[in-house]
Design a protein around this motif. Structure first.
Motif, PDB file in Angstrom:
ATOM      1  N   LEU A 135       0.759  -1.306  -0.077  1.00 29.66           N
ATOM      2  CA  LEU A 135      -0.013  -0.012  -0.020  1.00 29.66           C
ATOM      3  C   LEU A 135       0.854   1.368   0.147  1.00 29.66           C
ATOM      4  CD1 LEU A 135      -2.688  -1.074   2.573  1.00 29.66           C
ATOM      5  CD2 LEU A 135      -3.021  -0.876  -0.210  1.00 29.66           C
ATOM      6  N   ALA A 136       1.908   1.253   0.784  1.00 38.24           N
ATOM      7  CA  ALA A 136       2.668   2.664   0.752  1.00 38.24           C
ATOM      8  C   ALA A 136       3.542   2.633  -0.589  1.00 38.24           C
ATOM      9  CB  ALA A 136       3.960   2.366   1.958  1.00 38.24           C
ATOM     10  N   VAL A 137       4.075   1.500  -1.206  1.00 36.10           N
ATOM     11  CA  VAL A 137       4.705   1.921  -2.549  1.00 36.10           C
ATOM     12  C   VAL A 137       3.395   2.027  -3.430  1.00 36.10           C
ATOM     13  CG1 VAL A 137       5.846   0.547  -4.283  1.00 36.10           C
ATOM     14  CG2 VAL A 137       6.508   0.134  -2.209  1.00 36.10           C
ATOM     15  N   LYS A 138       2.421   1.770  -3.393  1.00 37.32           N
ATOM     16  CA  LYS A 138       1.145   1.993  -4.385  1.00 37.32           C
ATOM     17  C   LYS A 138       1.043   3.554  -4.406  1.00 37.32           C
ATOM     18  CE  LYS A 138      -3.670   1.489  -5.149  1.00 37.32           C
ATOM     19  NZ  LYS A 138      -4.996   0.725  -4.868  1.00 37.32           N
ATOM     20  N   HIS A 139       0.852   4.038  -3.310  1.00 38.58           N
ATOM     21  CA  HIS A 139       0.596   5.620  -3.235  1.00 38.58           C
ATOM     22  C   HIS A 139       1.681   6.562  -3.355  1.00 38.58           C
ATOM     23  CE1 HIS A 139      -3.737   4.891  -2.761  1.00 38.58           C
ATOM     24  NE2 HIS A 139      -3.462   3.947  -1.921  1.00 38.58           N
ATOM     25  N   GLU A 140       2.810   6.114  -2.743  1.00 36.22           N
ATOM     26  CA  GLU A 140       4.076   6.834  -2.891  1.00 36.22           C
ATOM     27  C   GLU A 140       4.586   6.969  -4.583  1.00 36.22           C
ATOM     28  OE1 GLU A 140       5.548   5.188   1.331  1.00 36.22           O
ATOM     29  OE2 GLU A 140       6.429   4.344  -0.583  1.00 36.22           O
ATOM     30  N   LEU A 141       4.341   5.783  -5.176  1.00 33.12           N
ATOM     31  CA  LEU A 141       4.629   5.735  -6.536  1.00 33.12           C
ATOM     32  C   LEU A 141       3.717   6.507  -7.382  1.00 33.12           C
ATOM     33  CD1 LEU A 141       6.495   4.685  -8.681  1.00 33.12           C
ATOM     34  CD2 LEU A 141       5.055   2.352  -8.956  1.00 33.12           C
ATOM     35  N   ARG A 142       2.479   6.632  -7.004  1.00 29.60           N
ATOM     36  CA  ARG A 142       1.604   7.558  -7.795  1.00 29.60           C
ATOM     37  C   ARG A 142       2.053   8.821  -7.358  1.00 29.60           C
ATOM     38  NH1 ARG A 142      -4.498   5.385  -6.135  1.00 29.60           N
ATOM     39  NH2 ARG A 142      -4.881   3.620  -7.531  1.00 29.60           N
ATOM     40  N   ALA A 143       2.315   9.352  -6.274  1.00 27.51           N
ATOM     41  CA  ALA A 143       2.843  10.663  -6.189  1.00 27.51           C
ATOM     42  C   ALA A 143       4.268  11.130  -6.839  1.00 27.51           C
ATOM     43  CB  ALA A 143       3.134  10.943  -4.776  1.00 27.51           C
ATOM     44  N   MET A 144       5.183  10.175  -6.854  1.00 23.53           N
ATOM     45  CA  MET A 144       6.372  10.304  -7.664  1.00 23.53           C
ATOM     46  C   MET A 144       6.260  10.187  -9.054  1.00 23.53           C
ATOM     47  SD  MET A 144       8.820   8.211  -4.964  1.00 23.53           S
ATOM     48  CE  MET A 144       9.075   8.791  -3.175  1.00 23.53           C
ATOM     49  N   SER A 145       5.467   9.376  -9.646  1.00 29.76           N
ATOM     50  CA  SER A 145       5.503   9.032 -10.888  1.00 29.76           C
ATOM     51  C   SER A 145       4.923  10.237 -11.720  1.00 29.76           C
ATOM     52  CB  SER A 145       4.555   7.857 -11.374  1.00 29.76           C
ATOM     53  OG  SER A 145       3.141   8.184 -10.977  1.00 29.76           O
ATOM     54  N   ALA A 146       3.947  11.198 -10.630  1.00 22.94           N
ATOM     55  CA  ALA A 146       3.404  12.114 -11.406  1.00 22.94           C
ATOM     56  C   ALA A 146       4.478  13.402 -11.551  1.00 22.94           C
ATOM     57  CB  ALA A 146       2.333  12.601 -10.580  1.00 22.94           C
ATOM     58  N   GLN A 147       5.572  13.385 -10.566  1.00 24.38           N
ATOM     59  CA  GLN A 147       6.210  14.446 -10.724  1.00 24.38           C
ATOM     60  C   GLN A 147       7.796  13.921 -11.524  1.00 24.38           C
ATOM     61  OE1 GLN A 147       6.775  14.827  -6.582  1.00 24.38           O
ATOM     62  NE2 GLN A 147       8.656  13.550  -6.393  1.00 24.38           N
ATOM     63  N   GLY A 148       7.613  12.549 -11.566  1.00 24.22           N
ATOM     64  CA  GLY A 148       8.710  12.149 -12.880  1.00 24.22           C
ATOM     65  C   GLY A 148      10.158  11.938 -12.098  1.00 24.22           C
ATOM     66  N   SER A 149       9.979  11.753 -10.795  1.00 30.85           N
ATOM     67  CA  SER A 149      11.068  11.483  -9.814  1.00 30.85           C
ATOM     68  C   SER A 149      10.773  10.945  -8.658  1.00 30.85           C
ATOM     69  CB  SER A 149      12.136  12.538  -9.864  1.00 30.85           C
ATOM     70  OG  SER A 149      11.499  13.632  -8.987  1.00 30.85           O
ATOM     71  N   GLY A 150      11.958  10.411  -8.091  1.00 33.28           N
ATOM     72  CA  GLY A 150      11.770   9.886  -6.535  1.00 33.28           C
ATOM     73  C   GLY A 150      12.277   8.489  -6.296  1.00 33.28           C
ATOM     74  N   SER A 151      12.628   8.362  -4.828  1.00 32.24           N
ATOM     75  CA  SER A 151      13.351   7.070  -4.529  1.00 32.24           C
ATOM     76  C   SER A 151      12.455   6.681  -3.304  1.00 32.24           C
ATOM     77  CB  SER A 151      14.640   7.443  -4.023  1.00 32.24           C
ATOM     78  OG  SER A 151      15.442   6.368  -3.515  1.00 32.24           O
ATOM     79  N   ILE A 152      12.264   5.068  -3.441  1.00 31.33           N
ATOM     80  CA  ILE A 152      11.572   4.291  -2.290  1.00 31.33           C
ATOM     81  C   ILE A 152      12.563   3.298  -1.757  1.00 31.33           C
ATOM     82  CG2 ILE A 152       9.781   2.891  -1.869  1.00 31.33           C
ATOM     83  CD1 ILE A 152       8.150   4.187  -4.390  1.00 31.33           C
ATOM     84  N   VAL A 153      12.584   3.428  -0.446  1.00 29.73           N
ATOM     85  CA  VAL A 153      13.382   2.070   0.022  1.00 29.73           C
ATOM     86  C   VAL A 153      12.542   1.265   1.185  1.00 29.73           C
ATOM     87  CG1 VAL A 153      15.522   1.849   1.405  1.00 29.73           C
ATOM     88  CG2 VAL A 153      15.416   3.823  -0.073  1.00 29.73           C
ATOM     89  N   ASN A 154      12.555   0.249   0.831  1.00 30.69           N
ATOM     90  CA  ASN A 154      11.914  -0.753   1.683  1.00 30.69           C
ATOM     91  C   ASN A 154      12.743  -1.283   2.486  1.00 30.69           C
ATOM     92  OD1 ASN A 154       9.372  -0.392   0.414  1.00 30.69           O
ATOM     93  ND2 ASN A 154       9.977  -1.795  -1.150  1.00 30.69           N
ATOM     94  N   VAL A 155      12.394  -1.612   4.032  1.00 32.10           N
ATOM     95  CA  VAL A 155      13.056  -2.303   4.827  1.00 32.10           C
ATOM     96  C   VAL A 155      12.884  -3.780   4.817  1.00 32.10           C
ATOM     97  CG1 VAL A 155      13.848  -2.488   7.122  1.00 32.10           C
ATOM     98  CG2 VAL A 155      13.558  -0.211   6.189  1.00 32.10           C
ATOM     99  N   SER A 156      14.015  -4.586   4.572  1.00 24.63           N
ATOM    100  CA  SER A 156      13.682  -5.780   4.446  1.00 24.63           C
ATOM    101  C   SER A 156      14.363  -6.522   5.650  1.00 24.63           C
ATOM    102  CB  SER A 156      14.188  -6.680   3.249  1.00 24.63           C
ATOM    103  OG  SER A 156      14.134  -8.101   2.970  1.00 24.63           O
ATOM    104  N   SER A 157      15.209  -7.740   5.522  1.00 30.10           N
ATOM    105  CA  SER A 157      15.885  -8.353   6.614  1.00 30.10           C
ATOM    106  C   SER A 157      16.774  -9.124   6.093  1.00 30.10           C
ATOM    107  CB  SER A 157      14.877  -8.987   7.558  1.00 30.10           C
ATOM    108  OG  SER A 157      15.416  -9.918   8.346  1.00 30.10           O
TER     109      SER A 157
END
Length: 249
Positions: free
Chosen positions: A119-141
């Motif tokens: 859900l976070a990536v979905k909505h973050e990507l919507r915002a970032m794709s509209a501006q044409g840039s951005g960086s998403i970092v997920n925390v794994s393990s």
């Protein structure tokens, strides 16, 4: 005009998320931090402001889409854009043999770790794709690449986070957005104490780390800041493993 990056951190109230928010604040980022505990969140926001950052707390539970959507919209409404998102909210559950696992335990872990990240990536990507840039970092393990007895659900959830990260990166690249993950090994947090259950068990786990110690939340935060930054501009779809050598063998 303020060109400091706008950063959103979920799961920011403790451990790695908190250390990450502080690391970005020290770089004078404009920050929105999120979590489920309002009082702790407001205290964190005040601490970040004392470090010189613009910062706001937004209460949200990543398991619920309406709250995640509102969180991202609040961020872009406040600062006009979203440059970096760090998705660190998660839940480890209780160590339990597979034959004793329950549907409720599955839902508790997967809703927080997998659905919450999705859900976070979905909505973050919507915002970032509209501006044409951005960086998403997920925390794994470290558990995103190996198994662990009595932790099958947590392990499976982190495998899922890494698969989601790689798949999202392939879609996001067309919009100029990078998606990566940082995968910590044993880190000295309350979560490590809960997982190991005793000092003896913790020492036994740390004996499997080639560097012979736990990492610190600040060390993971530094890795996240790097992956999110322009210094890693050609990195996407990758999992950066920061675990003292635990997965080298």
């Amino acid at each position: 005009m303020n060109d400091s990056p706008v950063v959103l951190v979920t799961g920011a109230l403790s451990g790695i998320g908190r250390a990450t928010a502080i690391a970005f604040a020290k770089e004078k980022a404009r920050l929105v931090v999120s979590g489920r505990r309002a009082e702790d969140g407001e205290k964190l926001a005040a601490e970040l402001r004392s470090l010189g950052a613009e910062a706001e707390f937004v209460q949200a539970d990543v398991r619920f889409e309406a709250e995640v959507q509102a969180l991202v919209e609040r961020t872009t409404a406040r600062f006009g854009r979203l440059d970096i998102a760090v998705n660190s909210a998660g839940h480890e559950g209780q160590p339990t043999p597979i034959v004793e696992q329950t549907v409720d335990a599955y839902a508790s872990i997967f809703d927080a770790n997998v659905l919450g990240t999705l859900l976070a990536v979905k909505h973050e990507l919507r915002a970032m794709s509209a501006q044409g840039s951005g960086s998403i970092v997920n925390v794994s393990s470290t558990m995103g690449i190996r198994g662990a007895a009595k932790n099958a659900l947590y392990v499976a959830s982190k495998h899922a986070v890494e698969g989601l990260t790689k798949s999202a990166a392939l879609e996001a690249a067309a919009f100029g957005v990078r998606v990566n993950a940082v995968a910590p090994g044993p880190i000295q947090t309350e979560m490590l104490d809960r997982i190991t259950g005793s000092e003896e068990n913790k020492l036994a786990m740390l004996a499997t780390v080639p560097l012979r110690r736990a990492g610190t939340p600040e060390e993971i935060a530094d890795a996240i800041v790097f992956v999110a930054s322009p210094k890693a501009s050609f990195m996407t779809g990758e999992i950066l493993r920061v675990n003292g050598g635990r997965t080298a063998a």
